[in-house]
Design an enzyme around this catalytic site. Structure first.
Site, mmCIF file in Angstrom:
data_model
loop_
_atom_site.group_PDB
_atom_site.id
_atom_site.type_symbol
_atom_site.label_atom_id
_atom_site.label_comp_id
_atom_site.label_asym_id
_atom_site.label_seq_id
_atom_site.Cartn_x
_atom_site.Cartn_y
_atom_site.Cartn_z
ATOM 1 N N TYR A 22 -8.853 2.421 26.419
ATOM 2 C CA TYR A 22 -10.094 3.181 26.577
ATOM 3 C C TYR A 22 -9.900 4.580 27.151
ATOM 4 O O TYR A 22 -10.856 5.347 27.230
ATOM 5 C CB TYR A 22 -11.068 2.399 27.468
ATOM 6 C CG TYR A 22 -11.423 1.058 26.887
ATOM 7 C CD1 TYR A 22 -12.296 0.954 25.818
ATOM 8 C CD2 TYR A 22 -10.868 -0.114 27.396
ATOM 9 C CE1 TYR A 22 -12.617 -0.273 25.274
ATOM 10 C CE2 TYR A 22 -11.181 -1.349 26.859
ATOM 11 C CZ TYR A 22 -12.050 -1.426 25.797
ATOM 12 O OH TYR A 22 -12.365 -2.642 25.255
ATOM 13 N N HIS A 102 -18.283 2.473 19.100
ATOM 14 C CA HIS A 102 -17.239 1.785 19.868
ATOM 15 C C HIS A 102 -16.100 2.765 20.091
ATOM 16 O O HIS A 102 -15.689 3.472 19.166
ATOM 17 C CB HIS A 102 -16.717 0.551 19.127
ATOM 18 C CG HIS A 102 -17.721 -0.548 19.056
ATOM 19 N ND1 HIS A 102 -17.986 -1.375 20.123
ATOM 20 C CD2 HIS A 102 -18.548 -0.929 18.058
ATOM 21 C CE1 HIS A 102 -18.927 -2.227 19.776
ATOM 22 N NE2 HIS A 102 -19.297 -1.974 18.529
#
Length: 167
Positions: A22, A102
């Site tokens: 991430y 996402h």
């Protein structure tokens, strides 16, 4: 135009959560990047940000948008993408464009992450571009809403439209 940005579970932990996947950007920084994108592009857009770790609160927020001045929704439902038919149902009843985002490419991850109930309910899904995906969704939403507005104006100004000929 007013756009609601909904962030789901664990996104409040960005910057700490598995940086390999991430990155180090925090959720607040993503929101700042989106606001900067709006300002630099001179976009007539007001963003409202909402984050929760609770499924019902996401559903409530989507339902609150019905009949409101929100014209579109950008949502990252996090792991609820793969499990929540209830959020998917709320998206379908929203009556406005919804784009799912996402940070990672969920199609390249574990098998259980490849299915997105919520993504199937959205007009489009942007994934795998990290924080840039939010600006991509914002750009798409602005264009979708502009096209919808232009279409509505064309319909209203069309003398052959039977609705315009009613007395």
């Amino acid at each position: 135009m007013k756009i609601l940005v909904i962030q789901g579970p664990n996104l409040n932990m960005l910057g700490h959560r598995d940086p390999r996947l991430y990155g180090m950007v925090t959720l607040d920084q993503i929101h700042e990047i989106m606001q900067t994108f709006v300002k630099q592009g001179n976009l007539d857009v007001e963003l409202e940000f909402f984050q929760t770790n609770f499924e019902g609160e996401i559903i409530d927020k989507i339902q609150e948008s019905v009949g409101s001045d929100y014209e579109g929704i950008i949502i990252n439902p996090g792991a609820f993408s793969h499990t929540s038919i209830a959020i998917a149902d709320a998206i379908m009843l929203a009556g406005k464009p919804v784009i799912e985002v996402h940070l990672t490419n969920i199609q390249a991850r574990e098998e259980f992450r490849k299915n997105s109930y919520t993504g199937a309910a959205c007009g489009g899904v942007i994934m795998g571009f990290g924080p840039l995906g939010y600006n991509m969704a914002l750009m798409a939403m602005v264009n979708i809403l502009a096209e919808m507005k232009a279409f509505q104006e064309a319909q209203q100004n069309n003398p052959n439209n039977p609705i315009n000929n009613q007395k």
